[in-house]
Design a protein around this motif. Structure first.
Motif, PDB file in Angstrom:
ATOM      1  N   VAL A  28       0.898  -1.209   0.039  1.00 22.38           N
ATOM      2  CA  VAL A  28       0.061   0.286  -0.155  1.00 22.38           C
ATOM      3  C   VAL A  28       0.706   1.094  -0.029  1.00 22.38           C
ATOM      4  CG1 VAL A  28      -1.583   1.494   1.137  1.00 22.38           C
ATOM      5  CG2 VAL A  28      -1.844  -0.959   0.994  1.00 22.38           C
ATOM      6  N   LEU A  29       2.131   1.285   0.749  1.00 19.82           N
ATOM      7  CA  LEU A  29       2.932   2.322   0.860  1.00 19.82           C
ATOM      8  C   LEU A  29       3.772   2.567  -0.491  1.00 19.82           C
ATOM      9  CD1 LEU A  29       3.971   2.426   4.340  1.00 19.82           C
ATOM     10  CD2 LEU A  29       2.100   3.472   3.171  1.00 19.82           C
ATOM     11  N   THR A  30       3.590   1.780  -1.508  1.00 21.68           N
ATOM     12  CA  THR A  30       4.396   1.658  -2.558  1.00 21.68           C
ATOM     13  C   THR A  30       3.547   2.320  -3.700  1.00 21.68           C
ATOM     14  OG1 THR A  30       5.799  -0.065  -2.107  1.00 21.68           O
ATOM     15  CG2 THR A  30       5.691   0.409  -4.458  1.00 21.68           C
ATOM     16  N   LEU A  31       3.730   3.917  -4.097  1.00 19.07           N
ATOM     17  CA  LEU A  31       2.962   4.386  -4.821  1.00 19.07           C
ATOM     18  C   LEU A  31       3.694   4.423  -6.334  1.00 19.07           C
ATOM     19  CD1 LEU A  31       2.406   7.601  -2.322  1.00 19.07           C
ATOM     20  CD2 LEU A  31       1.002   5.427  -2.646  1.00 19.07           C
ATOM     21  N   GLY A  70      -2.133   5.329  -5.526  1.00 19.32           N
ATOM     22  CA  GLY A  70      -1.897   4.049  -4.617  1.00 19.32           C
ATOM     23  C   GLY A  70      -3.417   3.569  -4.495  1.00 19.32           C
ATOM     24  N   SER A 122      -5.817   0.690  -1.709  1.00 16.72           N
ATOM     25  CA  SER A 122      -6.012   0.716  -0.337  1.00 16.72           C
ATOM     26  C   SER A 122      -6.138  -0.398   0.263  1.00 16.72           C
ATOM     27  CB  SER A 122      -7.596   1.461   0.018  1.00 16.72           C
ATOM     28  OG  SER A 122      -7.677   2.784  -0.549  1.00 16.72           O
ATOM     29  N   GLN A 162      -3.965   5.057   7.044  1.00 22.48           N
ATOM     30  CA  GLN A 162      -3.394   4.620   5.668  1.00 22.48           C
ATOM     31  C   GLN A 162      -2.877   5.830   4.825  1.00 22.48           C
ATOM     32  OE1 GLN A 162      -5.666   1.911   3.142  1.00 22.48           O
ATOM     33  NE2 GLN A 162      -5.413   3.526   1.657  1.00 22.48           N
ATOM     34  N   GLN A 186       0.471   7.158   3.318  1.00 23.28           N
ATOM     35  CA  GLN A 186       0.626   7.389   1.810  1.00 23.28           C
ATOM     36  C   GLN A 186       0.976   8.818   1.356  1.00 23.28           C
ATOM     37  OE1 GLN A 186      -3.119   5.427   0.972  1.00 23.28           O
ATOM     38  NE2 GLN A 186      -1.829   3.910  -0.232  1.00 23.28           N
ATOM     39  N   SER A 187       0.361   9.675   2.200  1.00 21.57           N
ATOM     40  CA  SER A 187       0.851  11.051   1.798  1.00 21.57           C
ATOM     41  C   SER A 187       2.188  11.431   2.256  1.00 21.57           C
ATOM     42  CB  SER A 187      -0.387  12.128   2.634  1.00 21.57           C
ATOM     43  OG  SER A 187      -1.626  11.872   1.954  1.00 21.57           O
ATOM     44  N   VAL A 240       4.722   9.496   2.199  1.00 17.53           N
ATOM     45  CA  VAL A 240       5.522   8.760   1.352  1.00 17.53           C
ATOM     46  C   VAL A 240       5.632   9.583  -0.049  1.00 17.53           C
ATOM     47  CG1 VAL A 240       5.769   6.886  -0.267  1.00 17.53           C
ATOM     48  CG2 VAL A 240       5.034   6.553   2.101  1.00 17.53           C
ATOM     49  N   ALA A 241       4.453  10.144  -0.622  1.00 23.08           N
ATOM     50  CA  ALA A 241       4.303  11.120  -1.594  1.00 23.08           C
ATOM     51  C   ALA A 241       5.095  12.379  -1.414  1.00 23.08           C
ATOM     52  CB  ALA A 241       2.875  11.338  -1.946  1.00 23.08           C
TER      53      ALA A 241
END
Length: 221
Positions: free
Chosen positions: A23-26, A37, A39, A51, A55-56, A58-59
């Motif tokens: 999920v954290l691999t965008l 990404g 969910s 989540q 993810q934000s 990471v981005a």
């Protein structure tokens, strides 16, 4: 971290095949500051807020040099996210300074922002530390207070300042009803400040009247 992967993986609708790492691999779009990404499916039918926040992060981090770790974030959940629609992450490069970098991440579904994140990144620099350990703070309160008349160190209890440990141990004495003396001192201090400000305002008003009468105040200047 491993426990979080197991919990989130167990909530996935595909039997746990999708992990936190997945999920954290965008996916970056057209080498722009835009990412997509997926969910992890939840049993309550909505996206898990943690989540989206992760993810934000990471981005935003993908647009900042590696030597500037994140040190501050503020997130705002605007709309509930839907599980069956991919997430779009748009990163805005607010500023890149010599030591700091600022980013805003807007997360969209169906052309609507469902979450926004403001993040600050800071390159590590040598400098003073401002956080005081609790043990040292108690020692400062207990031993470093000085009486204004003699300059001698005094017990904080003599000036009405109990230590944190004493507040916790006192129990009943920390109730609001037992703080009447403290509240009265605060009210008296407020009255003094108010009187001082009223005195200053009265003086300023008098000075303006005198200046106006003597022709010292002219319009347009």
């Amino acid at each position: 971290a491993a426990a979080a992967v197991e919990v989130l993986g167990a909530m996935a609708g595909d039997g746990g095949a999708r992990t936190l790492r997945d999920v954290l691999t965008l996916e970056q779009i057209a080498l722009c500051d835009t990412f997509t990404g997926g969910s992890i499916r939840t049993f309550w039918g909505r996206l898990f807020g943690g989540q989206i926040l992760a993810q934000s992060v990471v981005a935003a981090s993908a647009t900042v040099p590696d030597d500037r770790p994140m040190h501050s974030i503020h997130g705002y959940f605007i709309l509930a996210g839907k599980l069956d629609i991919p997430l779009l992450f748009r990163v805005i490069r607010v500023r890149d300074g010599g030591s700091f970098a600022t980013r805003i991440v807007n997360v969209l579904q169906e052309n609507k922002i469902i979450f926004t994140l403001t993040a600050s990144f800071h390159r590590p620099e040598p400098g003073p530390e401002f956080q005081i350990p609790a043990k040292e703070l108690r020692a400062m309160v207990r031993y470093q207070l000085k009486r204004p008349d003699t300059g001698e160190r005094s017990d904080p209890r003599a000036v009405g300042v109990p230590t944190p440990d004493e507040l916790l141990e006192s129990g009943e004495s920390t109730k609001f009803s037992d703080m009447s003396g403290c509240l009265e001192r605060v009210r008296n201090h407020g009255r003094v400040l108010l009187q001082e400000r009223l005195t200053v305002l009265a003086w300023a008003r008098s000075a303006l009247i005198k200046a106006h009468c003597s022709g010292g105040v002219h319009a347009g200047r």
